[in-house]
Design an enzyme around this catalytic site. Structure first.
Site, mmCIF file in Angstrom:
data_model
loop_
_atom_site.group_PDB
_atom_site.id
_atom_site.type_symbol
_atom_site.label_atom_id
_atom_site.label_comp_id
_atom_site.label_asym_id
_atom_site.label_seq_id
_atom_site.Cartn_x
_atom_site.Cartn_y
_atom_site.Cartn_z
ATOM 1 N N THR A 31 0.847 -1.203 0.000
ATOM 2 C CA THR A 31 0.000 0.000 0.000
ATOM 3 C C THR A 31 0.881 1.251 0.000
ATOM 4 O O THR A 31 0.616 2.211 -0.741
ATOM 5 C CB THR A 31 -0.955 -0.014 1.212
ATOM 6 O OG1 THR A 31 -1.463 -1.331 1.394
ATOM 7 C CG2 THR A 31 -2.112 0.944 1.010
ATOM 8 N N ASP A 81 1.426 5.346 5.938
ATOM 9 C CA ASP A 81 1.823 3.931 5.939
ATOM 10 C C ASP A 81 0.599 3.023 6.019
ATOM 11 O O ASP A 81 -0.475 3.446 6.469
ATOM 12 C CB ASP A 81 2.750 3.652 7.138
ATOM 13 C CG ASP A 81 3.510 2.337 7.006
ATOM 14 O OD1 ASP A 81 3.380 1.648 5.984
ATOM 15 O OD2 ASP A 81 4.253 2.011 7.955
ATOM 16 N N ASP A 84 -1.306 -4.074 8.986
ATOM 17 C CA ASP A 84 -1.755 -5.466 8.832
ATOM 18 C C ASP A 84 -3.134 -5.664 9.447
ATOM 19 O O ASP A 84 -3.917 -6.469 8.962
ATOM 20 C CB ASP A 84 -0.730 -6.407 9.477
ATOM 21 C CG ASP A 84 0.604 -6.294 8.779
ATOM 22 O OD1 ASP A 84 0.662 -6.547 7.567
ATOM 23 O OD2 ASP A 84 1.584 -5.896 9.435
ATOM 24 N N GLY A 95 4.106 -4.510 10.767
ATOM 25 C CA GLY A 95 5.342 -5.279 10.800
ATOM 26 C C GLY A 95 5.308 -6.532 9.953
ATOM 27 O O GLY A 95 6.259 -7.314 9.970
ATOM 28 N N GLU A 103 9.430 1.984 11.171
ATOM 29 C CA GLU A 103 8.074 2.553 11.007
ATOM 30 C C GLU A 103 7.655 3.268 12.280
ATOM 31 O O GLU A 103 7.094 4.374 12.240
ATOM 32 C CB GLU A 103 7.081 1.440 10.667
ATOM 33 C CG GLU A 103 7.285 0.868 9.279
ATOM 34 C CD GLU A 103 6.440 -0.360 8.968
ATOM 35 O OE1 GLU A 103 6.339 -0.699 7.782
ATOM 36 O OE2 GLU A 103 5.892 -0.968 9.891
HETATM 37 C C1 5RP Z 1 5.398 -3.436 6.918
HETATM 38 C C2 5RP Z 1 4.049 -3.037 7.393
HETATM 39 C C3 5RP Z 1 3.002 -2.846 6.354
HETATM 40 O O1 5RP Z 1 2.430 -1.601 6.528
HETATM 41 C C4 5RP Z 1 1.953 -3.898 6.499
HETATM 42 O O2 5RP Z 1 2.588 -5.180 6.458
HETATM 43 C C5 5RP Z 1 0.882 -3.801 5.418
HETATM 44 O O3 5RP Z 1 1.422 -4.170 4.197
HETATM 45 P P1 5RP Z 1 0.616 -4.104 2.848
HETATM 46 O O4 5RP Z 1 0.366 -2.658 2.557
HETATM 47 O O5 5RP Z 1 1.550 -4.753 1.855
HETATM 48 O O6 5RP Z 1 -0.668 -4.871 3.018
HETATM 49 O O7 5RP Z 1 3.784 -2.878 8.543
HETATM 50 O O8 5RP Z 1 6.275 -3.693 7.996
#
Ligand code: 5RP
Length: 218
Positions: A31, A81, A84, A95, A103
């Site tokens: 994302t 950001d 999950d 994470g 982060e």
């Molecule tokens: C990385 C993270 C990401 O923000 C989380 O894993 C979400 O990832 P995605 O946008 O690929 O679904 O915390 O450490």
């Protein structure tokens, strides 16, 4: 909209939070990657970025977007950001990509944290997604035993080393009823660098991608 289209939609909606003439904090993951790609179109308006991972720094640089050392920056106006898992109270598990420590640092150093996520990430109770913990390698077994005492089942993320040279334990089987309390408890275990709960400092804004479009929660 499918999941990727939702991720792209929230990433593009986050451009509204980019203040001209400021430094922007950049997350990690698919994302966040959509956000980086969207930011490229307005890169001349900002004073640079601080990245939360080597992977994001590389992607920013591939677009010709300047990446700054956090120690050289007075203020970050906004941190964008993914997550999950997120609750409606904007408490998060992060994470999944293993970048949780940087982060958390960039989020802490930013005035505002805008989380961008598709609706599959919205939960009532955090913990179905295994909670990532960054651990100093020599403390792995000790930390794992302490996490078992807290009711979790830690699993070593095989073959993975963080950007900081550490390991990740993913804790399965938690139902996190008091996220801020658990975040502080895990932080207190010697050898833990960071845990993936963002509850003591939750997001300020959640842009949630749904089939009908982007919803804003604050
Ligand atoms: C990385 C993270 C990401 O923000 C989380 O894993 C979400 O990832 P995605 O946008 O690929 O679904 O915390 O450490």
């Amino acid at each position: 909209m499918n999941q990727d289209e939702m991720k792209k939609a929230v990433a593009e909606a986050a451009l509204e939070y980019v203040e001209a003439g400021t430094v922007i904090g950049i997350g990690t993951g698919t994302t966040a990657n959509y956000f980086i790609d969207a930011l490229a179109a307005i890169k001349h308006r900002i004073n640079g970025t601080v990245a939360s991972s080597v992977a994001s720094a590389r992607r920013l640089e591939s677009h010709g977007i300047e990446v700054l050392d956090l120690n050289m920056v007075d203020e970050i106006s906004v941190y964008i950001d993914g997550a999950d898992e997120t609750t409606r109270h904007l408490q998060l598990i992060k994470g999944g990509g293993g970048a949780l420590t940087r982060e958390k640092i960039v989020a802490a150093a930013s005035r505002k944290f805008v989380c961008i996520a598709d609706e599959s990430k919205l939960v009532d109770i955090l913990g179905t997604f295994p909670l990532p913990i960054e651990v100093i390698p020599m403390a792995r077994s000790y930390v794992a035993r302490e996490l078992v005492k807290l009711g979790g089942e830690p699993v070593l993320r095989e073959g993975f080393t963080t950007d900081n040279g550490n390991i990740i334990l993913d804790i399965h089987g938690l139902q996190i009823m008091e996220p801020a309390k658990l975040e502080a408890q895990i932080n207190n275990i010697a050898g833990v660098v960071t845990n993936g709960l963002f509850a003591i400092r939750p997001a300020d804004v959640l842009l949630l991608g749904t089939a009908k479009g982007v919803t804003t929660l604050t």
